[in-house]
Design a protein around this motif. Structure first.
Motif, mmCIF file in Angstrom:
data_model
loop_
_atom_site.group_PDB
_atom_site.id
_atom_site.type_symbol
_atom_site.label_atom_id
_atom_site.label_comp_id
_atom_site.label_asym_id
_atom_site.label_seq_id
_atom_site.Cartn_x
_atom_site.Cartn_y
_atom_site.Cartn_z
ATOM 1 N N GLY A 1 44.309 38.899 23.289
ATOM 2 C CA GLY A 1 45.912 39.323 23.488
ATOM 3 C C GLY A 1 47.022 38.245 24.306
ATOM 4 O O GLY A 1 46.249 37.764 24.734
ATOM 5 N N VAL A 2 48.346 39.245 25.222
ATOM 6 C CA VAL A 2 48.859 38.348 26.733
ATOM 7 C C VAL A 2 49.436 39.652 27.003
ATOM 8 O O VAL A 2 49.161 40.842 26.951
ATOM 9 C CB VAL A 2 50.174 38.038 25.535
ATOM 10 N N LEU A 3 48.416 39.225 28.447
ATOM 11 C CA LEU A 3 48.775 39.806 29.397
ATOM 12 C C LEU A 3 49.606 39.597 30.395
ATOM 13 O O LEU A 3 50.061 38.173 30.439
ATOM 14 C CB LEU A 3 47.010 39.240 29.857
ATOM 15 N N CYS A 4 50.159 40.182 31.424
ATOM 16 C CA CYS A 4 50.710 40.141 32.689
ATOM 17 C C CYS A 4 49.088 39.336 33.338
ATOM 18 O O CYS A 4 48.815 39.684 33.462
ATOM 19 C CB CYS A 4 51.307 41.392 33.049
ATOM 20 N N ASN A 5 50.383 38.649 34.274
ATOM 21 C CA ASN A 5 49.659 38.238 35.594
ATOM 22 C C ASN A 5 48.666 38.507 36.755
ATOM 23 O O ASN A 5 47.396 38.657 36.297
ATOM 24 C CB ASN A 5 50.329 37.541 36.205
ATOM 25 N N SER A 6 49.256 40.003 36.799
ATOM 26 C CA SER A 6 48.078 40.545 37.298
ATOM 27 C C SER A 6 46.678 41.197 36.547
ATOM 28 O O SER A 6 45.719 41.036 37.280
ATOM 29 C CB SER A 6 48.261 42.034 37.686
ATOM 30 N N CYS A 7 46.947 41.455 35.636
ATOM 31 C CA CYS A 7 46.430 41.783 34.668
ATOM 32 C C CYS A 7 45.084 40.872 34.161
ATOM 33 O O CYS A 7 43.622 40.968 34.518
ATOM 34 C CB CYS A 7 46.662 42.831 33.444
ATOM 35 N N ASN A 8 45.882 39.160 33.420
ATOM 36 C CA ASN A 8 44.698 38.423 33.917
ATOM 37 C C ASN A 8 43.808 37.970 34.976
ATOM 38 O O ASN A 8 42.924 37.848 34.740
ATOM 39 C CB ASN A 8 45.760 37.080 33.426
ATOM 40 N N ALA A 9 44.616 38.053 35.681
ATOM 41 C CA ALA A 9 43.291 37.864 37.172
ATOM 42 C C ALA A 9 42.337 39.035 37.533
ATOM 43 O O ALA A 9 41.462 38.031 37.396
ATOM 44 C CB ALA A 9 44.520 38.181 38.508
ATOM 45 N N VAL A 10 42.565 40.080 37.366
ATOM 46 C CA VAL A 10 41.318 41.018 36.567
ATOM 47 C C VAL A 10 40.547 40.957 36.348
ATOM 48 O O VAL A 10 39.142 41.113 36.533
ATOM 49 C CB VAL A 10 42.442 42.696 36.940
ATOM 50 N N LEU A 11 40.651 41.074 35.327
ATOM 51 C CA LEU A 11 40.504 40.070 33.544
ATOM 52 C C LEU A 11 39.431 39.488 33.925
ATOM 53 O O LEU A 11 38.093 39.136 33.585
ATOM 54 C CB LEU A 11 40.929 40.643 33.060
ATOM 55 N N SER A 12 39.948 38.527 34.721
ATOM 56 C CA SER A 12 39.179 36.677 34.974
ATOM 57 C C SER A 12 37.974 37.525 36.259
ATOM 58 O O SER A 12 36.642 36.980 35.533
ATOM 59 C CB SER A 12 40.363 35.947 34.812
ATOM 60 N N VAL A 13 38.294 38.087 37.099
ATOM 61 C CA VAL A 13 37.694 38.115 38.346
ATOM 62 C C VAL A 13 35.719 39.198 37.382
ATOM 63 O O VAL A 13 34.886 39.250 37.075
ATOM 64 C CB VAL A 13 37.862 38.807 39.405
ATOM 65 N N TYR A 14 36.559 39.888 36.344
ATOM 66 C CA TYR A 14 35.517 41.100 36.267
ATOM 67 C C TYR A 14 34.416 40.207 35.356
ATOM 68 O O TYR A 14 33.327 40.603 34.959
ATOM 69 C CB TYR A 14 36.309 42.079 35.813
ATOM 70 N N GLU A 15 35.286 39.603 34.321
ATOM 71 C CA GLU A 15 34.340 38.441 33.072
ATOM 72 C C GLU A 15 33.418 38.032 34.056
ATOM 73 O O GLU A 15 32.167 37.904 33.538
ATOM 74 C CB GLU A 15 35.017 37.578 32.462
ATOM 75 N N LYS A 16 33.770 37.857 35.630
ATOM 76 C CA LYS A 16 32.749 36.412 35.742
ATOM 77 C C LYS A 16 31.550 37.245 36.771
ATOM 78 O O LYS A 16 30.410 36.958 36.716
ATOM 79 C CB LYS A 16 33.290 35.920 37.065
ATOM 80 N N TYR A 17 31.668 38.397 36.877
ATOM 81 C CA TYR A 17 31.473 39.349 38.256
ATOM 82 C C TYR A 17 30.673 41.100 37.607
ATOM 83 O O TYR A 17 31.317 41.492 38.872
ATOM 84 C CB TYR A 17 31.659 39.086 39.301
ATOM 85 N N SER A 18 30.875 41.014 36.039
ATOM 86 C CA SER A 18 31.108 42.264 35.833
ATOM 87 C C SER A 18 29.983 43.833 36.113
ATOM 88 O O SER A 18 29.997 44.645 36.840
ATOM 89 C CB SER A 18 30.801 42.556 34.256
ATOM 90 N N GLU A 19 29.037 42.180 36.236
ATOM 91 C CA GLU A 19 27.363 43.043 37.000
ATOM 92 C C GLU A 19 28.145 43.548 38.339
ATOM 93 O O GLU A 19 27.499 44.290 38.396
ATOM 94 C CB GLU A 19 26.624 42.343 36.403
#
Length: 191
Positions: free
Chosen positions: A154-172
């Motif tokens: 999908g297409v995300l705003c800057n904030s959600c993209n940053a949060v999702l990026s961090v979550y994908e790397k450090y989800s555990e």
């Protein structure tokens, strides 16, 4: 116009005519080479000109391959000598071709076209796929994709993209942290 011209004109019309796809001139069919069961779309003259260009292009390509370092050095010198002019021309091209540039970037980075990108935004009603805030369509709009499969989500705003990026790397780690400091109604009063 004499009788011979009329005869030639009638002869030409009986043979048939075609418009050359290269020069745009209407010519008799016998001025076009046969190609399988039909005729080429470019006339014999244009075909021969193109053959000459192809031969020249192949010769240039061969020279460039055989003299790679020499050619690269000449290009470096040219770019150094014309740095300001080239920079100005590139900037003007980018300003005139913003859609083309965006399309190339999307295809290279995510495998989607500008039209597909716009369709995704349209299906999301112009909003971020996560927070549902309106997208500004500038640099703060991001294509969300799975980094493993490269599939666009999908297409995300800057904030959600940053949060999702961090979550994908450090989800555990994030999940463990949130469990450690879980905000239940009982312990929420303590914070």
């Amino acid at each position: 116009m004499n009788d011979e011209d009329i005869f030639d004109l009638e002869k030409i019309l009986s043979i048939g005519t075609r418009v050359c796809s290269k020069c745009g001139v209407t010519k008799p069919l016998n001025m076009f080479y046969k190609s399988n069961s039909s005729r080429r779309t470019d006339c014999k003259q244009c075909f021969m000109l193109n053959q000459d260009k192809t031969k020249r292009a192949l010769a240039v390509k061969k020279y460039h391959l055989n003299n790679y370092e020499k050619v690269q050095e000449k290009r470096r010198q040219f770019r150094a000598k014309n740095k300001v002019r080239l920079s100005k021309e590139h900037k003007e091209w980018r300003q005139k071709n913003t859609d083309k540039l965006k399309d190339l970037q999307l295809k290279n980075n995510y495998g989607i076209s500008l039209d597909e990108f716009r369709n995704k935004i349209s299906r999301q009603n112009g909003c971020c796929a996560i927070c549902k805030n309106k997208l500004d369509m500038g640099k703060k709009t991001h294509v969300d994709h799975c980094h493993r499969t490269k599939k666009v989500r999908g297409v995300l705003c800057n904030s959600c993209n940053a949060v999702l990026s961090v979550y994908e790397k450090y989800s555990e780690e994030v999940d463990a942290y949130l469990q450690k400091y879980s905000y239940t109604k009982e312990n929420y009063k303590n914070y």
